[in-house]
Structures are given as structure tokens and as C-alpha cells.
Scaffold this motif. Sequence first.
Motif, PDB file in Angstrom:
ATOM      1  N   GLU A 169       8.142  28.395  36.965  1.00 60.18           N
ATOM      2  CA  GLU A 169       8.110  28.087  38.402  1.00 60.18           C
ATOM      3  C   GLU A 169       6.690  27.777  38.868  1.00 60.18           C
ATOM      4  O   GLU A 169       6.481  26.870  39.674  1.00 60.18           O
ATOM      5  N   SER A 173       5.798  24.294  37.650  1.00 59.39           N
ATOM      6  CA  SER A 173       6.516  23.304  38.449  1.00 59.39           C
ATOM      7  C   SER A 173       5.852  23.094  39.813  1.00 59.39           C
ATOM      8  O   SER A 173       5.634  21.953  40.243  1.00 59.39           O
ATOM      9  N   LYS A 174       5.506  24.179  40.491  1.00 58.90           N
ATOM     10  CA  LYS A 174       4.871  24.068  41.811  1.00 58.90           C
ATOM     11  C   LYS A 174       3.481  23.454  41.705  1.00 58.90           C
ATOM     12  O   LYS A 174       3.061  22.706  42.581  1.00 58.90           O
ATOM     13  N   GLN A 213       2.608  21.253  39.439  1.00 57.94           N
ATOM     14  CA  GLN A 213       2.800  19.819  39.186  1.00 57.94           C
ATOM     15  C   GLN A 213       3.059  19.077  40.481  1.00 57.94           C
ATOM     16  O   GLN A 213       2.654  17.933  40.632  1.00 57.94           O
ATOM     17  N   GLU A 214       3.738  19.731  41.429  1.00 53.96           N
ATOM     18  CA  GLU A 214       3.979  19.116  42.733  1.00 53.96           C
ATOM     19  C   GLU A 214       2.675  18.939  43.507  1.00 53.96           C
ATOM     20  O   GLU A 214       2.517  17.984  44.260  1.00 53.96           O
ATOM     21  N   GLU A 215       1.740  19.854  43.306  1.00 60.05           N
ATOM     22  CA  GLU A 215       0.483  19.859  44.056  1.00 60.05           C
ATOM     23  C   GLU A 215      -0.627  19.055  43.375  1.00 60.05           C
ATOM     24  O   GLU A 215      -1.428  18.414  44.036  1.00 60.05           O
ATOM     25  N   TYR A 216      -0.670  19.122  42.054  1.00 58.23           N
ATOM     26  CA  TYR A 216      -1.764  18.506  41.295  1.00 58.23           C
ATOM     27  C   TYR A 216      -1.207  17.498  40.294  1.00 58.23           C
ATOM     28  O   TYR A 216      -0.164  17.719  39.702  1.00 58.23           O
ATOM     29  N   ASP A 217      -1.928  16.428  40.078  1.00 57.38           N
ATOM     30  CA  ASP A 217      -1.523  15.400  39.125  1.00 57.38           C
ATOM     31  C   ASP A 217      -2.120  15.735  37.757  1.00 57.38           C
ATOM     32  O   ASP A 217      -3.128  15.170  37.345  1.00 57.38           O
TER      33      ASP A 217
END
Length: 87
Positions: A53, A56-57, A59-63
Motif C-alpha cells: 500500500e 502504491s501511494k 507511485q501515485e505521488e512520485y514518478d
Amino acid sequence: MKIKDGFILREVASSFVVVAVGKRAKQFNGVINLNETSAFMWRILEKGATKEEIVSKMQEEYDVDASVLERDVESFTQKLKEAGLLE
């Protein structure tokens, strides 16, 4: 994984610090300095999360590639475990 009660994260002059409060302050002396990325992970861990988790979070915030994030999350959570900050 979840941050134990008695530790709080604060932003002070664009820096992030964790301090122990209450009963924890008697057991844990000192301050933990975090960068922006580790403060982001800390906030996720305050609510409780699995390694997957957190990745995943992040990855949503950072590339960033998932394999890099997995290593970073593992390293950060291991340090927290060693310091006795995780349940």
C-alpha cells in the motif's frame, strides 16, 4: 505496519521532525529528522499500511519505478522497526 502511539510528525521551517510525547518521551529521547519523502511515508504509516500500500501511494505521488520504491520503503520501515517506532 503502523507507527506506535506517542510519536508525532511536525513541519518546522520547511523541515520535518518526529518527537515523542507523553509516556513515549520517557522511553525515547531525541528527535528524528525526515525529508519530504520519508515524511510522506510516515503519514501513510500513521494510519497503518502494508508495504504494498505504501509503494502504491508513493507511485501515485512520485514518478519513480516500483522496484526503487520497494527498496526505499523496505529501508525506511526497517529503520523504524530498529528504532522501535512501528507496531
